[in-house]
Design an enzyme around this catalytic site. Structure first.
Site, short mmCIF file in Angstrom:
data_model
loop_
_atom_site.label_atom_id
_atom_site.label_comp_id
_atom_site.label_asym_id
_atom_site.label_seq_id
_atom_site.Cartn_x
_atom_site.Cartn_y
_atom_site.Cartn_z
N LYS A 28 -36.55 -70.34 -9.42
CA LYS A 28 -37.65 -71.27 -9.65
C LYS A 28 -39.21 -70.57 -10.16
O LYS A 28 -39.67 -71.19 -11.44
CB LYS A 28 -38.48 -71.95 -8.13
CG LYS A 28 -39.29 -73.47 -8.30
CD LYS A 28 -39.75 -73.27 -6.90
CE LYS A 28 -38.23 -74.06 -5.98
NZ LYS A 28 -38.66 -74.13 -5.38
N ARG A 101 -44.08 -72.86 -1.99
CA ARG A 101 -42.53 -72.85 -2.07
C ARG A 101 -42.08 -71.91 -2.68
O ARG A 101 -42.51 -70.65 -2.49
CB ARG A 101 -41.87 -73.78 -3.31
CG ARG A 101 -42.98 -75.13 -3.53
CD ARG A 101 -42.23 -76.05 -4.45
NE ARG A 101 -43.35 -77.09 -5.22
CZ ARG A 101 -42.33 -78.34 -4.78
NH1 ARG A 101 -41.07 -78.52 -4.15
NH2 ARG A 101 -42.96 -79.00 -4.86
N GLY A 110 -32.81 -76.15 -0.42
CA GLY A 110 -32.60 -76.79 1.57
C GLY A 110 -32.88 -75.65 1.96
O GLY A 110 -32.69 -76.50 3.38
N MET A 112 -34.66 -72.71 2.51
CA MET A 112 -35.60 -72.25 3.34
C MET A 112 -36.44 -73.45 2.94
O MET A 112 -36.66 -74.66 3.05
CB MET A 112 -36.28 -71.14 2.58
CG MET A 112 -35.48 -69.91 1.67
SD MET A 112 -35.74 -68.69 1.04
CE MET A 112 -34.91 -69.32 0.10
N ARG A 368 -33.03 -75.74 -13.14
CA ARG A 368 -32.99 -74.11 -13.39
C ARG A 368 -31.32 -74.86 -13.35
O ARG A 368 -30.65 -75.79 -13.47
CB ARG A 368 -32.69 -74.57 -11.57
CG ARG A 368 -31.88 -76.01 -10.52
CD ARG A 368 -32.47 -74.64 -9.07
NE ARG A 368 -32.03 -75.79 -8.73
CZ ARG A 368 -32.58 -77.06 -7.09
NH1 ARG A 368 -33.09 -75.47 -6.70
NH2 ARG A 368 -31.93 -77.30 -6.73
N HIS A 486 -29.41 -82.80 -0.31
CA HIS A 486 -28.88 -81.23 -0.66
C HIS A 486 -27.86 -80.96 0.06
O HIS A 486 -26.64 -80.63 -0.79
CB HIS A 486 -29.53 -80.70 1.17
CG HIS A 486 -30.83 -80.51 0.89
ND1 HIS A 486 -31.98 -81.13 1.64
CD2 HIS A 486 -31.94 -80.63 -0.51
CE1 HIS A 486 -33.17 -81.30 1.13
NE2 HIS A 486 -33.49 -80.34 0.20
N SER A 801 6.56 -52.83 -16.99
CA SER A 801 5.94 -54.13 -16.20
C SER A 801 5.35 -53.20 -14.92
O SER A 801 6.73 -52.76 -14.00
CB SER A 801 7.38 -55.18 -16.35
OG SER A 801 6.53 -56.07 -15.31
N CYS A 868 3.57 -57.35 -12.79
CA CYS A 868 4.16 -58.53 -12.37
C CYS A 868 3.55 -58.45 -10.75
O CYS A 868 4.96 -59.52 -10.27
CB CYS A 868 6.19 -58.41 -12.84
SG CYS A 868 6.60 -57.32 -12.45
N TYR A 888 0.21 -57.23 -20.88
CA TYR A 888 -0.28 -58.86 -20.31
C TYR A 888 0.44 -59.16 -19.35
O TYR A 888 -0.22 -57.85 -18.66
CB TYR A 888 1.35 -59.96 -20.69
CG TYR A 888 2.54 -59.26 -20.50
CD1 TYR A 888 3.13 -59.75 -18.98
CD2 TYR A 888 3.18 -58.30 -20.91
CE1 TYR A 888 3.69 -59.28 -18.32
CE2 TYR A 888 4.25 -57.37 -20.31
CZ TYR A 888 4.67 -58.01 -19.49
OH TYR A 888 6.01 -57.88 -19.12
C1 PEP Z 1 6.44 -55.84 -7.04
O1 PEP Z 1 7.13 -54.70 -6.65
O2 PEP Z 1 5.16 -55.77 -6.87
C2 PEP Z 1 7.61 -56.58 -7.45
C3 PEP Z 1 7.18 -57.66 -8.12
O3 PEP Z 1 8.83 -56.58 -7.11
P1 PEP Z 1 9.23 -57.15 -5.92
O4 PEP Z 1 7.80 -57.60 -5.34
O5 PEP Z 1 10.03 -58.11 -6.41
O6 PEP Z 1 10.25 -56.15 -5.30
#
Ligand code: PEP
Ligand code: MG
Length: 987
Positions: A28, A101, A110, A112, A368, A486, A801, A868, A888
């Site tokens: 504020k 305030r 609201g 305080m 604000r 509020h 992965s 993954c 990714y």
């Molecule tokens: C993992 O181990 O991260 C994976 C994706 O394989 P799972 O969970 O199937 O063992």
């Protein structure tokens, strides 16, 4: 401390501070300084000063004592206000009144305290009566001061905790009611000056009687009492609760702003209101707000009176008959409209404004960045990028994961809603649908929720004390209050379903029921709310998940795609999941687990065949089972690749815990034995042989392919033939084969030989050149040894992965299925900061990942690397993956948007750090309602601010500490589950 500057002045076109000083001046104070002093703004802000948050900390660290010299700074601050406003504090002839305030770094609506009209006493009251010729207004202000001051300063700040209904504020409220009854009037505004004068006497006597002290007449005592009380309110019950919920650190403290009063209750040429530069509930680019004539600010926000719409565009069927500011005070409205446009351009974000009109003059009291719900936030981000009011990088930092999640949140099944009679209507303050049992107090909301019930908190009016109950409830419904009350603000901030101002509802606390035009709903009965429309239904209507078809959502995902560097794939095992994930913007499948086809609908036969394969003893038995399994595998694989046409799909070879698939039911065992042509004793022997002491480290993953090469061959054949068939049919299938649970590159070498043979056969069978169907083979990195030898793996792999579920298990030595037994204590004792199976442990597992990436890329600089494990959808972990340089992340379909957002935010943070973006062109394409005021307003040059503000990224609420406890594997074997307790199933 005394040497430091503790008081920052603003007003008269100047300010000591600015908008960047929120940590010191609170939101504020910093924004008041910006509005008052920035050369692009210099708006009509009543003069004042802000006491720093550091002083708040000093106050608590020194048991309520201020440092020497501070009193002089405050006195100088008052002098500054006097000079600009031309009134004198405590002067009976020309008195100055101030407000005191609170204002933390982050808005805590609201939570305080505030004290208004400070400086009024018997003498100064007469001075103002003389100058205003309006005794009624003055006595009303005086009685409000006594009421507020005795409550905030003399009771709450003193730590007095009266019994329910016995607080001084309520006792004085009752005196006011008594007076109204005695005079035979309904509204406060119907009381005369003499009535109020008498009420002041009654109030003072009551204060003395209840609190044993006189209300202080000395203005300086009042201002100091106010400052102390506001600081104290930082540690008030509801402020503490709110901080816990919002994760606001205690040591931030609040600032205190002392500012000249301006009055919206000086008669019919005065008023007050709250406005948003865009609609905070829908995100629509239309100036939106509420106001009340002849009222003080608290009348609008406390939800005591249902306020009027600020303009014609904001009228709804409920408010159509009420007078808008636009119609009633068109000049002031144009001025305000012009100001809001300038402010939005200056801050390049949606703002929440408070203003007061005193005798025809407009004053800005606050601005604000406005709270907004998820759908509104996304719409605004998309619109502002289109309007070039903000950059895509800045836009993505404005959305929290929770807000984005709201768009994916449940709504009432539209088909059911359509045929259900509306029970009650109110204002749509928080989006989505909510179903629950009616509770009438915040405490009950908390208690019932603890008992596992779903509740709707129903209240007559909004009350910040209810914050815990509001948090616990599925949805909130109130009879009174407007969109800026509020409750509405708080609920919107949380993205909670909320309906306010449902005026036809009467809440009867005595009988613990509500009634709507004669229909009674008792505590415990079910209600369904549609917070996007403001409609309430009796009973429990079904909720459905929202889809990714909302055009704002799609556009926002496009913005994230533009900004992010990381790819976002999905973990999907069925064509249905794949379809959903594509809808949410998945850029491929990062993990298709074959195990899925052995449970769920239509899985009976494949499961039977898998079981037959598992208990097979000879290669020929196994091959026979696999041959029969082949068409099922190929069909699943093909349909999934068809959905993902043009996008890569990573098929992970079977990785089941074998013995979990062995049936326990006698009839099933017998059926398999007969099918294999063996006795039930022989079957039991084979089943017993499959038992392992530690199956997670047992015969799984690549080890199966090493033991039974035919498994690798059949899976490869299913994948590659399915792809070849699709390609022949003109589709763009992009399969990738992924080998799990590898610990040495020799395993890959062994498996690749098998896969390559199948590949050659498939190419021949389909007369297909390699250029049409590429063979892509990679590995999961799930074992620390694989990280350490990743350079060797890279030489053999097209991609990595990271399977961070297993990597976390093996890295920590924590069983992923048994961590629930000890994790809560680890979190409670802060031995671990978070569940490492949900958020990557960057210190340990993260280092293993980095090592794997560095070693892999040292051999193959362009090696594609993903993740993954479950972490692929956790925003903090996604940010880590970005920093680590992965290609990714892959996560479940519903987490794809969150992963994209996190990836975009991290990329934006990099960019914003690297260069302060050039200020976007000040061009705002706004609808008609905006245009009228634009010309009149925007005389000033566009704002010069260069550094882009990074909206604070709300940390997702701590997830449940206990990991999903998988069915105990040993027990599973005994319990004869309907479906196999497969490892894949619990994820
Ligand atoms: C993992 O181990 O991260 C994976 C994706 O394989 P799972 O969970 O199937 O063992
Ligand atoms: Mg794994």
């Amino acid at each position: 401390m005394s040497a430091a500057k503790n008081v920052y002045l603003f007003g008269g076109g100047k300010a000591d501070g600015d908008e960047k000083m929120k940590n010191l001046l609170g939101g504020k104070g910093a924004n008041l300084a910006e509005m008052a002093g920035h050369s692009d703004l210099r708006l009509p802000v009543p003069a004042g000063f802000t006491i720093t948050t550091e002083m708040c900390n000093h106050f608590f660290q020194n048991k309520g004592k201020f440092p020497p010299g501070f009193d002089k700074e405050v006195a100088a601050g008052l002098k500054h206000i006097e000079k600009i406003m031309n009134h004198k504090f405590g002067d009976p002839d020309n008195p100055l009144l101030v407000s005191v305030r609170s204002g933390a770094r982050k808005s805590m609506p609201g939570m305080m305290e505030t004290v208004l009209n400070v400086g009024l006493n018997e003498k100064t009251a007469q001075g103002i009566i003389k100058s205003t010729n309006n005794p009624r207004f003055v006595y009303d202000a005086y009685r409000r001061l006594i009421q507020m001051y005795s409550d905030v300063v003399m009771e709450k700040a003193e730590g007095i905790d009266p019994a329910e209904g016995q607080g001084i504020r309520q006792q004085l409220e009752r005196e006011l009611d008594k007076m109204k009854r005695a005079r035979g009037v309904k509204q406060d505004t119907d009381l005369t000056a003499d009535d109020l004068k008498q009420l002041i006497k009654i109030y003072k006597a009551k204060v003395r009687e209840v609190l044993g002290k006189d209300f202080p007449e000395d203005p300086m005592e009042q201002v100091w009492g106010g400052i102390r009380a506001v600081f104290q309110s930082w540690n008030g019950k509801r402020a503490i609760s709110y901080r816990r919920i919002e994760g606001i650190p205690d040591e931030w403290g609040t600032a205190v702003t002392v500012q000249s009063m301006v009055f919206g209750n000086m008669g019919d040429d005065s008023g007050t209101g709250v406005a948003f530069t865009r609609n905070p509930a829908t995100g629509e680019n239309v100036f939106y707000g509420e106001w009340l004539p002849n009222a003080q600010g608290e009348d609008v926000v406390a939800g005591i009176r249902t306020p009027y719409p600020i303009n014609e565009a904001g009228k709804t069927e409920h408010t159509a008959a009420l007078p808008s500011l636009e119609k009633q005070f068109s000049k002031i409205y144009s001025e305000l409209h012009a100001i809001e446009l300038r402010l939005e351009k200056h801050y390049h974000d949606m703002l929440d404004l408070e203003f007061t009109i005193e005798k025809g003059k407009l004053w800005m009291l606050q601005c604000r960045v406005g709270k907004r719900n998820g759908p509104a936030a996304v719409r605004m981000a998309v619109d502002m990028v289109r309007e070039k009011l903000t950059t895509p990088e800045e836009a993505v930092t404005r959305i929290t994961p929770a807000q984005l999640d709201e768009l994916l949140h449940p709504i009432i099944d539209p088909a059911k809603e359509k045929i259900t009679a509306t029970f009650l209507k109110g204002l749509p303050a928080g989006p989505g649908g909510a179903v629950g049992q009616v509770v009438l107090t915040a405490n009950d909301a908390v208690e019932w929720t603890k008992q596992g019930k779903k509740v709707i908190l129903v209240r007559e009016e909004t009350n910040p004390e209810d914050v815990e109950g509001m948090r616990a409830a599925q949805g909130i419904l109130t009879a009174r209050g407007g969109m800026t009350s509020h409750a509405a603000l708080v609920a919107r901030g949380w993205g909670k379903c909320c309906i306010v101002g449902a005026g036809d509802m009467h809440v009867d606390m005595a009988t613990r029921q509500i009634s709507v035009k004669g229909t009674v709903v008792k505590e415990g009965d079910w209600l369904t709310l549609n917070g996007s429309k403001g409609t309430v239904y009796q009973g429990a209507l079904p909720l459905i998940k929202a889809s990714g078809e909302n055009p704002d959502f799609v556009a926002f995902m496009g913005t994230c795609d533009k900004v992010k560097k990381l790819g976002v794939r999905t973990n999907a095992d069925t064509p249905q999941d794949a379809k959903k994930a594509r809808e949410f913007g998945a850029e491929g499948i990062g993990l298709f687990r074959f195990e899925h086809m052995f449970y769920g609908e239509g899985a009976d036969r494949p499961l039977f065949l898998l079981r037959r394969m598992i208990v097979s003893k000879t290669e020929s038995e196994r091959r026979k089972a696999l041959e029969e399994l082949f068409p099922y595998m190929k069909d699943d694989v093909k349909k999934t690749m068809e959905v993902m046409d043009g996008l890569p799909v990573t098929f992970r070879f079977l990785d089941p815990l074998l013995h979990e698939f062995v049936p326990t039911r006698q009839d099933e065992r017998q059926r398999l034995a007969t099918d294999l042509g063996i006795t039930s004793e022989e079957f039991s022997k084979r089943a017993d042989n499959l038992h392992e002491s530690n199956p997670m480290m047992g015969h799984r993953g690549v080890r199966l392919g090493i033991s039974y090469p035919e498994m690798t061959e059949v899976q490869s054949q299913a994948i590659l033939e399915a792809a070849a068939e699709l390609i022949q049919a003109g589709k763009n299938a992009k399969p990738e084969i992924m080998i799990p649970v590898t610990s040495t590159v020799v395993e890959i070498e062994d498996q690749k030989k098998l896969i390559e043979k199948v590949y050659e056969k498939v190419l021949t069978k389909f007369a297909m050149p390699k250029s049409k169907l590429a063979l892509v083979v990679g590995t999961m990195i799930e074992i620390p040894r694989a990280c350490v030898t990743a350079d060797k793996f890279a030489a053999q792999c097209d991609f990595f992965s990271f399977g961070t579920n297993d990597l976390t298990q093996m890295g920590f030595g924590f069983s992923r299925d048994d961590i629930g037994g000890f994790l809560p204590k680890y979190l409670e004792k802060k031995i671990l900061p978070a569940d490492p199976f949900q958020t990557i442990d960057q210190e340990g597992i993260g280092e293993l990942i980095k090592m794997g990436i560095a070693k892999g890329r040292a051999v193959k600089p362009n090696l594609k690397i993903g993740i993954c494990g479950e972490h692929g959808g956790d925003p903090e972990s996604v940010k880590f993956c970005h920093k680590a340089g992965m290609s990714y992340v892959s996560c479940s379909p519903y987490r794809v948007p969150l992963a994209k957002l996190a990836a975009a935010q991290e990329a934006a943070a990099d960019l914003l750090k690297a260069k302060a973006p050039a200020k976007p062109a000040a061009r705002a394409a706004r609808p008609a309602v905006k245009k009228a005021a634009v010309k009149a307003a925007v005389k000033k040059a566009p704002a010069k601010k260069t550094a882009a503000k990074k909206a604070p990224t709300k940390k997702a609420p701590a997830k449940k500490a206990v990991a999903r406890k998988a069915p105990a594997k040993k027990a599973a074997a005994k319990k004869a589950p309907k479906k196999p307790a497969a490892k894949g199933k619990k994820r």
